[in-house]
Scaffold this motif. Structure first.
Motif, mmCIF file in Angstrom:
data_model
loop_
_atom_site.group_PDB
_atom_site.id
_atom_site.type_symbol
_atom_site.label_atom_id
_atom_site.label_comp_id
_atom_site.label_asym_id
_atom_site.label_seq_id
_atom_site.Cartn_x
_atom_site.Cartn_y
_atom_site.Cartn_z
ATOM 1 N N ILE A 277 8.772 -3.508 16.928
ATOM 2 C CA ILE A 277 8.353 -4.525 15.953
ATOM 3 C C ILE A 277 6.836 -4.668 15.963
ATOM 4 O O ILE A 277 6.196 -4.759 14.911
ATOM 5 C CB ILE A 277 9.039 -5.879 16.253
ATOM 6 N N ALA A 278 6.236 -4.681 17.165
ATOM 7 C CA ALA A 278 4.780 -4.809 17.285
ATOM 8 C C ALA A 278 4.059 -3.649 16.608
ATOM 9 O O ALA A 278 3.007 -3.830 15.984
ATOM 10 C CB ALA A 278 4.386 -4.898 18.757
ATOM 11 N N ALA A 279 4.620 -2.445 16.709
ATOM 12 C CA ALA A 279 4.000 -1.278 16.078
ATOM 13 C C ALA A 279 3.968 -1.446 14.560
ATOM 14 O O ALA A 279 2.989 -1.081 13.902
ATOM 15 C CB ALA A 279 4.774 -0.016 16.458
ATOM 16 N N GLN A 280 5.044 -2.010 13.988
ATOM 17 C CA GLN A 280 5.056 -2.260 12.541
ATOM 18 C C GLN A 280 4.041 -3.327 12.163
ATOM 19 O O GLN A 280 3.386 -3.229 11.109
ATOM 20 C CB GLN A 280 6.455 -2.690 12.094
ATOM 21 N N GLN A 282 1.191 -3.958 13.751
ATOM 22 C CA GLN A 282 -0.147 -3.365 13.853
ATOM 23 C C GLN A 282 -0.438 -2.445 12.671
ATOM 24 O O GLN A 282 -1.577 -2.330 12.226
ATOM 25 C CB GLN A 282 -0.283 -2.601 15.166
ATOM 26 N N ALA A 283 0.587 -1.779 12.174
ATOM 27 C CA ALA A 283 0.414 -0.895 11.026
ATOM 28 C C ALA A 283 0.434 -1.665 9.705
ATOM 29 O O ALA A 283 0.424 -1.056 8.635
ATOM 30 C CB ALA A 283 1.513 0.163 11.021
ATOM 31 N N LYS A 284 0.492 -3.001 9.797
ATOM 32 C CA LYS A 284 0.498 -3.886 8.628
ATOM 33 C C LYS A 284 1.679 -3.604 7.710
ATOM 34 O O LYS A 284 1.579 -3.709 6.490
ATOM 35 C CB LYS A 284 -0.821 -3.765 7.865
ATOM 36 N N LYS A 285 2.796 -3.206 8.331
ATOM 37 C CA LYS A 285 4.015 -2.968 7.569
ATOM 38 C C LYS A 285 5.000 -4.128 7.702
ATOM 39 O O LYS A 285 6.113 -4.058 7.202
ATOM 40 C CB LYS A 285 4.684 -1.673 8.040
ATOM 41 N N ASP A 500 8.647 -4.090 -1.497
ATOM 42 C CA ASP A 500 9.208 -5.297 -0.892
ATOM 43 C C ASP A 500 8.170 -6.042 -0.067
ATOM 44 O O ASP A 500 8.241 -7.262 0.092
ATOM 45 C CB ASP A 500 10.407 -4.948 -0.002
ATOM 46 N N MET A 501 7.226 -5.284 0.505
ATOM 47 C CA MET A 501 6.198 -5.896 1.337
ATOM 48 C C MET A 501 5.190 -6.703 0.507
ATOM 49 O O MET A 501 4.458 -7.522 1.028
ATOM 50 C CB MET A 501 5.429 -4.800 2.110
#
Length: 751
Positions: A277-280, A282-285, A500-501
């Motif tokens: 979840i943290a990786a998403q 950081q990638a602003k996803k 969706d984002m």
């Protein structure tokens, strides 16, 4: 060289490399399949597991005893039965002790035996202590009762059991995974109560099907409390074929606006989930999540907190994305491959597994009863001799004291057997006091009753099944517990798309006549007042949202999809559509569509044909676009018309000659693409010659007004006033009143 072994004069055997390698690899393959990787249907164990359990029982490490150093067990296993590396044996032992890996652990451990976040973080075997768990009794309780077939160990100095006499179908209890040569196994764990109920049903109704058994075995039961969301039909198919997959999903609830995950799928690390979840983030996803916390402790083994950015976030939609993109939801392969009672590996259905195990169990019980019967008959034989000795005690003592070979004399004098004579001579003086006729005859009566009961069971299949059933129920009651993994029907998870984002903000998309496209914030943009390049002008302008794509329709009926949020500002001239899509040079554009995927549109050509289409069907990721509407020869595409509702809506079709037809929208088919059906009956020849064509096709609601414009004159009519023009779809329609037959355009005035 031929594939034969040649023995030369010097005694050296020569074999072709091909023959040698084939035999060596085949031998190795069979060894890995039969003696390492696959479990046996009888006791559900691989050889290393069986040897660990047996070695611990030989060391006296029962559930009621004290723990001993694990190194002691590992040393016995590799020294006596399993000549492999100590780390491999210890890891197999650790797995059997981890409650998060095994549904019913066989080893009770003290010390650090790993954690769900890192199962291989266990301490070295010199630090940990272990003994058998109570559940291991189902494998060992009947071992010393003539139930096992014994084989020599690797050096022939000891014997070990080929299979343990399992009292339950252990192969389904904890399941197993393994990789052999050319095959693998992935058997999920199950609940004791459910499997026992299925076995009892199969004993009572041997012709049962897998569907019948699935009424009892609802599905696998993993050590975790996460939900199994695989549909019941898929689970039944998996049990019928022995192959399939299971899907587990985490359990969560909402606390004060935060998402709290309380149960993870089997073999899932909470730390890894948070990393994903943290990786998403950081990638602003994942802009809708502001913080993560791991609040797991001894009281709450799993407690992961996901903090949304605001209370306007759709938490269910967010969790659906996380289920699809992280280990909060996982798939597990099922491949019920095992060694059957015939000694051959095979993928088996649930019915076959239980049938083979019940056959194994009945054979085990028969061997146990036969062993017990032999002991009873031997004891009764000895008791007969002891009774003779008691009735002639003084004479027996005299013979023993005076004769050189008392055994032979006793056998000749009383007609007793060698075994009976030995039993008399083996009596100690203190046991003479116990030689009472009443006690001997009492023991004889008890043993005779037991002998008769065993003989009845061994002589009747029905009695044998009844006994097996009673023992199964008793074992299930003693060792079973409630299901941990609930079976829940859930919708399929779906990850967020790039659209969706995006935040859903109003936007106006403007397309010029020459194909330059741009967008402005809000719906109050005056597209006609914007600046255009020299020789260019406004083509189309639509109101939509930033998270909806737009589809540009060209004169050939193809649609080109663009992302509205990425379009240049209306302050500029925009950019040519050819820069984003592979639009043929010289193309002209006939309309712009946008909206939710479910938005309906009336698509038509001036040849008089059209259909209703869903916006989702018009979108394409292909830069070359997608064919949407077929254009007949000599015809042109009409601008698409949005439809907000199919019910109580009418199509108004008008030709350039003033012929008008009104019919319900519901009369039109809903298609993904194509030519469509006739709206207004115009002959094809007149369309090709452009003598007559469909001028306009609009959607009219019951409360709206239709306005006909002809020069400076206009005619306004409500639906009730259009009765003269109503008819079946595809008719020629009726002409408008004189003075309005040269129509410029039609418009709709909303109520």
């Amino acid at each position: 060289m031929t594939d034969t072994i040649d023995t030369l004069d010097d005694g050296i055997e020569r074999v072709s490399l091909k023959q040698y390698t084939e035999k060596a690899y085949l031998d190795y393959s069979m060894y890995v399949i039969l003696d390492r990787a696959l479990p046996h249907v009888g006791d559900g164990l691989k050889p290393v597991q069986r040897r660990i359990i047996y070695a611990m029982s030989e060391l006296g490490l029962k559930a009621s005893s004290k723990h001993k150093k694990s190194a002691r067990t590992v040393g016995d296993v590799i020294g006596k039965f399993h000549p492999h590396g100590d780390s491999a044996v210890y890891e197999a032992m650790v797995l059997m002790a981890q409650p998060f890996s095994y549904r019913y652990p066989l080893v009770d451990g003290q010390g650090n035996w790993g954690s769900p976040d890192d199962p291989k973080s266990f301490a070295a075997m010199r630090y940990t202590e272990s003994k058998l768990s109570r559940f291991a009794e189902i494998l060992l309780a009947e071992l010393g009762q003539g139930t096992a077939t014994w084989q020599p160990n690797f050096d022939g100095t000891l014997d070990e059991p080929q299979t343990l006499p399992a009292r339950l179908p252990y192969v389904l209890m904890n399941g197993t995974t393994g990789i052999a040569v050319g095959m693998a196994t992935d058997i999920p764990p199950h609940n004791v109560h459910e499997v026992v109920a299925a076995c009892v049903h199969l004993l009572e109704k041997p012709k049962s099907t897998v569907a019948d058994l699935c009424q009892y075995v609802k599905g696998p039961d993993y050590p975790t409390e996460a939900e199994i969301i695989t549909p019941a039909a898929d689970i039944q198919k998996m049990y019928e074929t022995g192959r399939g997959s299971m899907k587990m999903r985490s359990i969560y609830h909402v606390e004060e606006g935060d998402i709290v995950v309380t149960a993870l799928p089997h073999q899932t690390s909470g730390a890894k989930v948070l990393e994903q979840i943290a990786a998403q983030m950081q990638a602003k996803k994942l802009p809708m999540v502001s913080d993560l916390r791991d609040e797991s402790d001894h009281m709450h083994p799993t407690r992961l907190v996901i903090v949304p950015r605001s209370n306007r976030i759709d938490l269910e939609q967010l969790m659906n994305h996380l289920f699809a993109s992280t280990d909060l939801e996982r798939n597990y392969r099922v491949n019920m491959n095992m060694i059957g009672i015939d000694g051959r590996p095979k993928v088996k259905s649930l019915l076959t597994i239980l049938q083979e195990w019940l056959s194994f169990r009945q054979d085990t019980v028969r061997r146990r009863l036969t062993h017990r019967l032999e002991k009873i008959l031997r004891r009764l034989h000895i008791l007969e001799g002891l009774l003779i000795a008691y009735l002639n005690l003084d004479e027996v003592i005299h013979i023993i004291r005076t004769e050189d070979k008392p055994k032979l004399v006793l056998m000749e004098r009383y007609g007793i057997s060698d075994t009976q004579a030995d039993a008399i001579l083996d009596l100690k003086l203190r046991q003479l006091a116990k030689l009472e006729e009443i006690a001997i005859r009492g023991e004889q009566d008890e043993l005779s009753k037991e002998r008769d009961m065993i003989e009845k069971i061994l002589g009747s299949d029905a009695r044998m099944k009844t006994l097996v059933k009673k023992e199964l129920v008793a074992a299930g009651k003693a060792y079973g517990d409630e299901r941990r993994s609930p079976l829940v029907l859930r919708s399929e998870s779906k990850a967020f798309t790039e659209e969706d984002m995006l935040s859903s903000e109003p936007v106006t998309v403007v397309l010029s006549a020459k194909g330059w496209i741009r967008a402005g914030k809000g719906h109050d943009v005056d597209a006609s007042a914007l600046n255009y390049k020299s020789g260019d002008k406004l083509g189309f302008a639509i109101h939509t949202k930033t998270n909806y794509p737009a589809v540009i329709l060209d004169a050939t009926g193809r649609g080109y999809t663009v992302a509205t949020h990425s379009l240049p500002s209306v302050r500029s001239h925009g950019e040519p559509l050819t820069g984003r899509c592979n639009v043929p040079s010289g193309s002209t554009f006939e309309g712009v569509l946008s909206g939710a995927d479910s938005q309906l549109y009336l698509m038509a050509t001036d040849a008089g044909y059209g259909f209703i289409g869903k916006f989702a069907d018009f979108q394409s990721k292909n830069k070359a676009g997608k064919a949407i509407i077929s254009v007949p020869k000599g015809a042109k595409v009409l601008p698409p018309v949005a439809i907000d509702d199919v019910d109580n809506r009418y199509v108004v079709a008008l030709s350039n000659e003033g012929r008008m037809l009104v019919f319900p929208v519901a009369d039109l088919p809903q298609l993904a693409k194509g030519k469509g059906n006739k709206l207004l009956g115009i002959p094809a020849a007149r369309v090709e010659s452009r003598d007559e064509f469909l001028l306009s096709a609009l959607i009219l609601a019951e409360e709206d007004k239709l306005v006909v414009h002809a020069g400076k004159r206009h005619l306004s009519m409500k639906l009730a006033e259009l009765e003269h023009y109503r008819g079946e779809r595809g008719r020629r329609g009726h002409k408008l009143p004189r003075g309005f037959q040269k129509v410029d355009k039609l418009t709709i005035e909303s109520a």
